[in-house]
Scaffold this motif. Structure first.
Motif, mmCIF file in Angstrom:
data_model
loop_
_atom_site.group_PDB
_atom_site.id
_atom_site.type_symbol
_atom_site.label_atom_id
_atom_site.label_comp_id
_atom_site.label_asym_id
_atom_site.label_seq_id
_atom_site.Cartn_x
_atom_site.Cartn_y
_atom_site.Cartn_z
ATOM 1 N N VAL A 104 45.700 -6.036 5.424
ATOM 2 C CA VAL A 104 45.053 -6.005 4.111
ATOM 3 C C VAL A 104 43.538 -5.993 4.274
ATOM 4 N N VAL A 105 43.022 -6.825 5.173
ATOM 5 C CA VAL A 105 41.572 -6.891 5.381
ATOM 6 C C VAL A 105 41.034 -5.550 5.887
ATOM 7 N N LYS A 106 41.782 -4.872 6.741
ATOM 8 C CA LYS A 106 41.337 -3.593 7.304
ATOM 9 C C LYS A 106 41.586 -2.408 6.375
ATOM 10 N N SER A 107 42.266 -2.619 5.259
ATOM 11 C CA SER A 107 42.575 -1.514 4.353
ATOM 12 C C SER A 107 41.336 -1.102 3.561
ATOM 13 N N GLY A 108 41.439 0.024 2.890
ATOM 14 C CA GLY A 108 40.307 0.562 2.152
ATOM 15 C C GLY A 108 40.263 0.170 0.689
ATOM 16 N N VAL A 109 41.092 -0.759 0.247
ATOM 17 C CA VAL A 109 41.085 -1.153 -1.157
ATOM 18 C C VAL A 109 39.884 -2.051 -1.448
ATOM 19 N N GLY A 110 39.619 -2.278 -2.725
ATOM 20 C CA GLY A 110 38.478 -3.096 -3.131
ATOM 21 C C GLY A 110 38.650 -4.565 -2.769
ATOM 22 N N VAL A 111 37.542 -5.278 -2.848
ATOM 23 C CA VAL A 111 37.535 -6.694 -2.474
ATOM 24 C C VAL A 111 38.471 -7.509 -3.362
ATOM 25 N N GLY A 112 38.482 -7.231 -4.657
ATOM 26 C CA GLY A 112 39.354 -7.973 -5.571
ATOM 27 C C GLY A 112 40.821 -7.795 -5.229
ATOM 28 N N ALA A 113 41.214 -6.576 -4.919
ATOM 29 C CA ALA A 113 42.602 -6.313 -4.554
ATOM 30 C C ALA A 113 42.948 -6.996 -3.237
ATOM 31 N N LYS A 114 42.013 -6.998 -2.295
ATOM 32 C CA LYS A 114 42.252 -7.677 -1.019
ATOM 33 C C LYS A 114 42.492 -9.166 -1.237
ATOM 34 N N VAL A 115 41.660 -9.776 -2.073
ATOM 35 C CA VAL A 115 41.800 -11.212 -2.347
ATOM 36 C C VAL A 115 43.151 -11.498 -2.988
ATOM 37 N N LEU A 116 43.560 -10.674 -3.938
ATOM 38 C CA LEU A 116 44.855 -10.884 -4.595
ATOM 39 C C LEU A 116 46.011 -10.736 -3.615
ATOM 40 N N TRP A 117 45.972 -9.726 -2.758
ATOM 41 C CA TRP A 117 47.040 -9.546 -1.776
ATOM 42 C C TRP A 117 47.087 -10.714 -0.792
#
Length: 63
Positions: free
Chosen positions: A24-37
């Motif tokens: 998840v941390v290495k993915s290209g999604v936004g910071v908010g989505a990373k925090v939620l995941w």
């Protein structure tokens, strides 16, 4: 024997959760989505891992 098996299963789940969080941390999604995941994986280790495996963002980690 039972507690050894349960400990091994717990250790495997922990390792998979850490692997999922790194992806998840290495993915290209936004910071908010990373925090939620990451919160989903941490708060619901087994169910969160299953949901992430089905619908979560993937990183570029090669092992």
């Amino acid at each position: 024997m039972g507690s050894t098996f349960n400990g091994l299963v717990g250790l495997i789940i922990l390792a998979l959760d850490i692997w999922a969080i790194l992806n998840v941390v290495k993915s290209g999604v936004g910071v908010g989505a990373k925090v939620l995941w990451i919160l989903l994986i941490l708060l619901l280790p087994v169910i969160g891992l299953i949901i992430w495996a089905i619908a979560g963002p993937r990183g570029n980690i090669r092992i």
